[in-house]
Design an enzyme around this catalytic site. Structure first.
Site, mmCIF file in Angstrom:
data_model
loop_
_atom_site.group_PDB
_atom_site.id
_atom_site.type_symbol
_atom_site.label_atom_id
_atom_site.label_comp_id
_atom_site.label_asym_id
_atom_site.label_seq_id
_atom_site.Cartn_x
_atom_site.Cartn_y
_atom_site.Cartn_z
ATOM 1 N N PRO B 13 37.674 33.200 13.416
ATOM 2 C CA PRO B 13 36.234 33.058 13.446
ATOM 3 C C PRO B 13 35.803 31.838 12.649
ATOM 4 C CG PRO B 13 36.886 34.684 11.828
ATOM 5 C CD PRO B 13 38.146 34.039 12.308
ATOM 6 N N ASP B 36 36.136 28.945 24.139
ATOM 7 C CA ASP B 36 34.888 29.689 24.008
ATOM 8 C C ASP B 36 33.850 28.846 23.280
ATOM 9 O OD1 ASP B 36 35.993 31.888 25.205
ATOM 10 O OD2 ASP B 36 36.198 33.059 23.373
ATOM 11 N N LYS B 58 31.819 32.005 25.981
ATOM 12 C CA LYS B 58 30.660 32.812 26.214
ATOM 13 C C LYS B 58 29.956 32.939 24.890
ATOM 14 C CE LYS B 58 33.156 35.491 29.605
ATOM 15 N NZ LYS B 58 34.424 34.734 29.316
ATOM 16 N N ASP B 91 40.178 37.097 17.191
ATOM 17 C CA ASP B 91 41.467 37.576 17.685
ATOM 18 C C ASP B 91 41.323 37.946 19.157
ATOM 19 O OD1 ASP B 91 44.143 38.607 17.677
ATOM 20 O OD2 ASP B 91 43.281 40.611 17.631
ATOM 21 N N THR B 119 40.432 38.234 12.858
ATOM 22 C CA THR B 119 39.244 38.776 13.505
ATOM 23 C C THR B 119 38.025 38.627 12.582
ATOM 24 O OG1 THR B 119 38.406 40.636 14.811
ATOM 25 C CG2 THR B 119 39.549 41.187 12.741
ATOM 26 N N ALA B 120 36.846 38.587 13.197
ATOM 27 C CA ALA B 120 35.624 38.277 12.444
ATOM 28 C C ALA B 120 35.384 39.239 11.291
ATOM 29 C CB ALA B 120 34.422 38.276 13.391
ATOM 30 N N MET B 171 28.980 41.431 17.520
ATOM 31 C CA MET B 171 27.978 40.872 18.440
ATOM 32 C C MET B 171 26.856 41.874 18.675
ATOM 33 S SD MET B 171 29.395 37.965 19.065
ATOM 34 C CE MET B 171 28.835 37.179 20.586
#
Lengths: 268, 268
Positions: B13, B36, B58, B91, B119-120, B171
């Site tokens: 991230p 992305d 996205k 991830d 991962t975030a 998100m």
């Protein structure tokens, strides 16, 4: 002499390829290194030659330095003005006791920062090509520890009866029978796909897949010695697993599609 | 011409410091890069000058390349014999649709490998110094998406009423009111600690903390534009949050203990 500071750094699981650039840079300036037993040799080799390197445990049930001693050591070394790197396997925030270490450092007025790492579940998922979540099918993923103080697993910890929720148990080989029994009792389908991964993130990782009803038997027969992850849920049916060592160590292309599933199959 | 292959790579991230060494090496040999929108500029700059770089989405609700087009593009570029790097934020195995891409590549007989990323949630936890699990208090952590096809959140996805289970919604800013209402209805204590993090993993990340009863209001007032993580559970009371930008971007020591909690306090 001004205090040094402590970097609490996630080494990722296994090979140095999983180390972040930030962790790599931090290691290069380490003057004292306190590392978990699970941190690999190739990562330790990245610290400067002059850096003091001390293994502070912990690996499964083996004897290791107590958390209290690790805490005290961090403070003592930082008070010598050193940059202390506390190198932890995986991600420090996931089953890493990082808050206990930060709290102790705060109490002793030692500055610190934390650097994240790749967690073992992510490494296992990449290595054996299964997702942890899957749109429409596996809507969430839960990380749990199979190692609790009293050996129990609290079923409140997880949405156990829904196959669309991926469960990943860390350090769980000793509790495989326990996990199986609890999940079955809670109503999980005995045919729920499972994947069992030893040494996630290392070139010599092993994995096997099966069904929940056979979890304890598979773990017992495999007699893994390294740290074991157990994944339970529909997402794990995707795992491309051969009983052999992973073929896709970082930097190499993975086996092509037509070699998938020789031993255990992909169950698709 | 023999087919090339596709590397499905987690960029982590945000900032390049979260990139793994394995991802870094893979990027260096990229001949085509499909990335992305959330992958940062400093990471894209690591690919060779000659590498074709294509943004394929996205980001939240904005227009982006469809998954079908991304899949087709990967195959077309690989069939030209290129090393295609599909660079995904965070991830790939966590809300990354990586299985859909692997499945498509398998169907078209294109070799591939997957490399994990930070991962975030791990990045946010490190940056704002909260654990995701905490011995004896937060026994497991669940990652969920606040973005479902129909906007709903399935409560079966999580052990919602137990404060010892850490929930992290990815998100999720658009669904904050929804999440709050559902969790309260399911019996979560309105005073459950929460942390809200925008742009986790970037130097300009923002975070604020509060209580579940105030989640929707805080998210609305903050009017974050970047991706938002929402953490709910006892573990998040530890967050060292000032309303300002995170002070602990990787490579710098974090603020010392006596500067903690100026704005929102640590609630300890």
């Amino acid at each position: 002499m001004p205090n040094g500071f402590v970097s609490l750094v996630g080494a990722g699981p296994g090979d140095a390829d999983h180390l972040t650039l930030g962790a790599f840079k931090t290691l290069e300036s380490a003057q004292a290194l306190l590392y978990d037993a699970l941190v690999s040799e190739d990562i330790l080799a990245l610290a400067p030659d002059k850096c003091v390197k001390i293994c502070v445990g912990k690996r499964g049930d083996r004897l290791s330095v107590s958390q209290d001693k690790t805490n005290a050591l961090m403070v003592r070394l930082a008070r010598k003005g050193l940059h202390v790197v506390r190198l932890k396997g995986g991600d420090p925030s996931v089953f890493g006791r990082v808050e206990e270490e930060r709290d102790y450092l705060d109490q002793h007025a030692i500055d610190h920062k934390t650097l994240p790492g790749v967690t073992a579940a992510s490494a296992a998922a990449a290595q054996f090509a299964f997702p942890l979540t899957h749109r429409g099918e596996a809507r969430s993923v839960t990380f749990l520890t199979g190692r609790t103080k009293d050996g129990s697993i609290d079923l409140k910890d997880a949405a156990v009866s829904d196959p669309g929720v991926s469960l990943v148990f860390y350090m769980s080989s000793h509790n495989a029978a326990h996990i199986q029994a609890h999940l079955l009792a809670a109503g999980r389908d005995p045919h729920t796909p499972i994947v069992i991964v030893e040494n996630a993130g290392r070139a010599y990782a092993n994995a096997l897949k099966g069904r929940l009803y056979d979890l304890a038997t598979q773990v017992a027969e495999a007699a893994f010695e390294g740290p074991v992850l157990i994944g339970i849920g529909d997402a794990f049916r995707f795992a491309r697993v051969e009983i052999q060592t992973a073929l896709n160590s970082p930097g190499l292309p993975r086996h092509s599609a037509d070699t998938f599933g020789k031993a255990f199959g992909t169950m698709r």
